[in-house]
Motif scaffolding. Structure first.
Motif, PDB file in Angstrom:
ATOM      1  N   PRO A  83       0.843  -1.204   0.000  1.00 11.12           N
ATOM      2  CA  PRO A  83       0.000   0.000   0.000  1.00 11.12           C
ATOM      3  C   PRO A  83       0.878   1.254   0.000  1.00 11.12           C
ATOM      4  N   GLN A  84       0.270   2.399  -0.215  1.00 13.09           N
ATOM      5  CA  GLN A  84       0.966   3.674  -0.035  1.00 13.09           C
ATOM      6  C   GLN A  84      -0.043   4.525   0.718  1.00 13.09           C
ATOM      7  N   TYR A  85      -0.005   4.416   2.037  1.00  6.69           N
ATOM      8  CA  TYR A  85      -1.059   5.038   2.850  1.00  6.69           C
ATOM      9  C   TYR A  85      -0.422   5.518   4.144  1.00  6.69           C
ATOM     10  N   LEU A  86      -0.680   6.753   4.491  1.00  5.25           N
ATOM     11  CA  LEU A  86      -0.067   7.315   5.693  1.00  5.25           C
ATOM     12  C   LEU A  86      -0.418   6.469   6.911  1.00  5.25           C
ATOM     13  N   GLY A  87       0.613   6.007   7.595  1.00  7.66           N
ATOM     14  CA  GLY A  87       0.368   5.242   8.816  1.00  7.66           C
ATOM     15  C   GLY A  87       0.066   3.775   8.582  1.00  7.66           C
ATOM     16  N   ALA A  88       0.181   3.319   7.323  1.00  6.66           N
ATOM     17  CA  ALA A  88      -0.097   1.894   7.057  1.00  6.66           C
ATOM     18  C   ALA A  88       0.892   1.029   7.837  1.00  6.66           C
ATOM     19  N   LYS A  89       0.408  -0.107   8.308  1.00  5.98           N
ATOM     20  CA  LYS A  89       1.218  -0.927   9.219  1.00  5.98           C
ATOM     21  C   LYS A  89       1.868  -2.124   8.541  1.00  5.98           C
ATOM     22  N   HIS A  90       1.894  -2.144   7.206  1.00  2.00           N
ATOM     23  CA  HIS A  90       2.420  -3.339   6.528  1.00  2.00           C
ATOM     24  C   HIS A  90       3.863  -3.637   6.910  1.00  2.00           C
ATOM     25  N   PHE A 136     -10.017   0.499  12.534  1.00  2.00           N
ATOM     26  CA  PHE A 136      -9.663   1.694  11.737  1.00  2.00           C
ATOM     27  C   PHE A 136      -8.738   1.184  10.626  1.00  2.00           C
ATOM     28  N   ALA A 137      -9.297   0.467   9.669  1.00  2.00           N
ATOM     29  CA  ALA A 137      -8.468  -0.438   8.866  1.00  2.00           C
ATOM     30  C   ALA A 137      -7.592   0.224   7.812  1.00  2.00           C
ATOM     31  N   GLY A 138      -7.927   1.422   7.337  1.00  2.75           N
ATOM     32  CA  GLY A 138      -7.101   2.102   6.328  1.00  2.75           C
ATOM     33  C   GLY A 138      -6.803   1.193   5.146  1.00  2.75           C
ATOM     34  N   SER A 139      -5.523   0.938   4.901  1.00  6.31           N
ATOM     35  CA  SER A 139      -5.121   0.112   3.747  1.00  6.31           C
ATOM     36  C   SER A 139      -5.497  -1.362   3.912  1.00  6.31           C
ATOM     37  N   GLN A 140      -5.971  -1.752   5.087  1.00  3.30           N
ATOM     38  CA  GLN A 140      -6.404  -3.126   5.396  1.00  3.30           C
ATOM     39  C   GLN A 140      -5.237  -4.075   5.659  1.00  3.30           C
ATOM     40  N   ASP A 157     -13.234 -11.517  19.752  1.00  2.00           N
ATOM     41  CA  ASP A 157     -12.211 -11.864  20.756  1.00  2.00           C
ATOM     42  C   ASP A 157     -11.079 -10.855  20.828  1.00  2.00           C
ATOM     43  N   LEU A 158     -10.801 -10.212  19.700  1.00  2.00           N
ATOM     44  CA  LEU A 158      -9.657  -9.293  19.654  1.00  2.00           C
ATOM     45  C   LEU A 158     -10.020  -8.058  18.835  1.00  2.00           C
ATOM     46  N   ALA A 159      -9.684  -6.879  19.392  1.00  2.00           N
ATOM     47  CA  ALA A 159      -9.864  -5.641  18.624  1.00  2.00           C
ATOM     48  C   ALA A 159      -8.501  -5.013  18.386  1.00  2.00           C
ATOM     49  N   TYR A 160      -8.258  -4.628  17.147  1.00  2.00           N
ATOM     50  CA  TYR A 160      -7.055  -3.856  16.838  1.00  2.00           C
ATOM     51  C   TYR A 160      -7.508  -2.427  16.525  1.00  2.00           C
ATOM     52  N   PHE A 161      -6.980  -1.483  17.294  1.00  2.00           N
ATOM     53  CA  PHE A 161      -7.330  -0.077  17.087  1.00  2.00           C
ATOM     54  C   PHE A 161      -6.092   0.676  16.602  1.00  2.00           C
ATOM     55  N   ASP A 162      -6.200   1.251  15.418  1.00  2.00           N
ATOM     56  CA  ASP A 162      -5.108   2.086  14.906  1.00  2.00           C
ATOM     57  C   ASP A 162      -5.713   3.426  14.491  1.00  2.00           C
ATOM     58  N   PRO A 163      -6.081   4.233  15.477  1.00  2.00           N
ATOM     59  CA  PRO A 163      -6.767   5.489  15.174  1.00  2.00           C
ATOM     60  C   PRO A 163      -5.810   6.485  14.524  1.00  2.00           C
ATOM     61  N   PRO A 164      -6.367   7.550  13.907  1.00  2.00           N
ATOM     62  CA  PRO A 164      -5.479   8.600  13.402  1.00  2.00           C
ATOM     63  C   PRO A 164      -4.659   9.134  14.569  1.00  2.00           C
ATOM     64  N   SER A 180      -2.448   0.664  18.395  1.00  2.00           N
ATOM     65  CA  SER A 180      -1.245   1.303  17.858  1.00  2.00           C
ATOM     66  C   SER A 180      -1.269   2.777  18.195  1.00  2.00           C
ATOM     67  N   TYR A 181      -0.099   3.314  18.464  1.00  2.00           N
ATOM     68  CA  TYR A 181      -0.027   4.710  18.870  1.00  2.00           C
ATOM     69  C   TYR A 181       1.346   5.248  18.522  1.00  2.00           C
TER      70      TYR A 181
END
Ligand SMILES: C[S@@+](CC[C@H](N)C(=O)[O-])C[C@H]1O[C@@H](n2cnc3c(N)ncnc32)[C@H](O)[C@@H]1O
Length: 369
Positions: free
Chosen positions: A16-23, A44-48, A224-231, A299-300
């Motif tokens: 991806p090319q997305y600000l803050g992407a976690k790849h 907050f999936a963004g690029s997924q 069972d699990l939440a992943y939060f990657d807010p702006p 994520s923070y």
């Protein structure tokens, strides 16, 4: 992990090319995913990228982003378990559209800003043909790949500046990035197999949503699990300004104004997580709504508001927290990732009282009588 689940890791998530992407952080994040997860949400999936990891791990994956162009990636690569774009589909997308006169938004709004007229016309034509594809998975792939082609074509991969055409005629920049002068159609054709090859079936019913997370969370059960990657509030948090063009292309707004040099749409959607005045209240509501989800990964970044210490206090009202950090070696990681800044992961587990299983409860009762 079952043998079959290992094979899901043969599928490759298209870069991806997305600000803050976690790849680039996936291997690190994966280390903190607890065992025995059946259903996980990337809120907050963004690029997924993280949703794709969950799908590869064999989880039932729920994914969400309040911007529709991101949801389209979720529909294409997470919810979609088998549909790809064929040669016939591509012909249909490139054919001259019958209703061309109703599709001129890109030409009217972005000619001379991000694209030459012919490219904007190509985009309108393509957009007019997307609804002719006969299922959501195919349509979502079409949106995903053409949107990704646009970020490849435009300098810096976002639309928060007005330098696109100037840079596209600068020989030095072209030398570094030939995509600046390539037709979008060519870029699309190059990307297509990468996306088709990333579609797979993990034998689960996965879902992609396009909602404000504060509306979606209360409607979900058995996660069972939440992943939060807010702006990261105060540090590149305004995703709607950076990626307005992709949202405009996807939504094909008829009821918005297009303002400033970049022609971003107005009014914008309400996030709740991108402005200092809203963000604390939004986190408090988010965590209340997530109470029934046992494990959270958040994520923070150490340059965000509220500060890491204050944020930890907010989380601690609900969960036991452990802070993991990864220091950036250089400034190339996107959102807030200036050299020396830190990627932070809050690993949140239930407080002790939640750990009492039904077995233990029974024992306690027996001991008292
Ligand atoms: C830091 S990015 C997520 C990056 C993502 N983890 C990745 O790997 O690409 C934050 C995302 O939150 C989305 N967002 C902002 N406010 C939201 C809200 N209230 N509900 C759902 N999504 C929201 C933005 O559109 C953006 O894509």
């Amino acid at each position: 992990m079952l043998f079959e689940e290992y094979t899901y890791f043969n599928y490759q998530f298209p870069d991806p090319q997305y600000l803050g992407a976690k790849h680039t952080h996936l291997a690190w994040i994966k280390k903190f995913i607890p065992d025995n997860i059946r259903t996980a949400i990337d809120a907050f999936a963004g690029s997924q990228s993280v949703a794709f990891l969950f799908k590869q791990m064999g989880f039932q994956t729920i994914t969400n982003d309040f911007l529709n162009f991101n949801n389209q990636i979720g529909l294409a690569l997470i919810e979609n378990n088998g549909t790809t774009l064929t040669e016939k589909d591509i012909k249909l997308l490139f054919q001259p559209a019958k209703n061309k006169n109703k599709f001129q938004l890109m030409e009217n709004t972005f000619t001379g800003v991000f694209f030459e007229k012919s490219e904007a016309e190509f985009l309108d034509n393509f957009r007019a043909n997307i609804p002719l594809l006969n299922n959501t998975g195919k349509q979502a792939l079409a949106y995903t790949i053409i949107n990704r082609s646009m970020t490849r074509k435009v300098t810096m991969g976002h639309f928060g500046h007005t330098q696109a055409l100037r840079y596209a005629s600068d020989p030095e920049r072209i030398k570094r990035n030939r995509s600046l002068i390539r037709p979008i159609k060519d870029i699309f054709e190059e990307l297509l197999p990468k996306y088709n090859n990333a579609v797979f079936d993990n034998k689960q019913e996965n879902h992609s949503y396009n909602k404000n997370i504060l509306e979606l969370l209360p409607t979900l059960e058995n996660v069972d699990l939440a992943y939060f990657d807010p702006p990261y509030c105060d540090s590149h948090a305004d995703y709607q300004s950076f990626y307005h063009l992709l949202e405009t292309f996807t939504e094909y707004w008829q009821d918005k104004q297009f303002i400033n040099g970049i022609k971003r749409y107005e009014p914008q959607r309400f996030s709740g997580f991108d402005k200092k005045r809203d963000v604390i209240n939004s986190f408090e509501r988010l965590f209340e709504f997530a109470e029934a989800i046992p494990c959270w990964l958040i994520s923070y970044n150490n340059r965000s508001y509220p500060s890491v210490e204050d944020f930890e206090k907010i989380i601690s009202k609900h969960r036991q927290v452990k802070i993991e950090t990864k220091t950036y070696q250089n400034g190339r990681g996107g959102k807030g990732s200036v050299a020396g800044s830190q990627e932070i992961l809050f690993v949140c587990t239930p407080k002790q009282k939640h750990f009492i299983t039904s077995n233990q409860k029974e024992q306690l009762v027996n001991e008292r009588f």
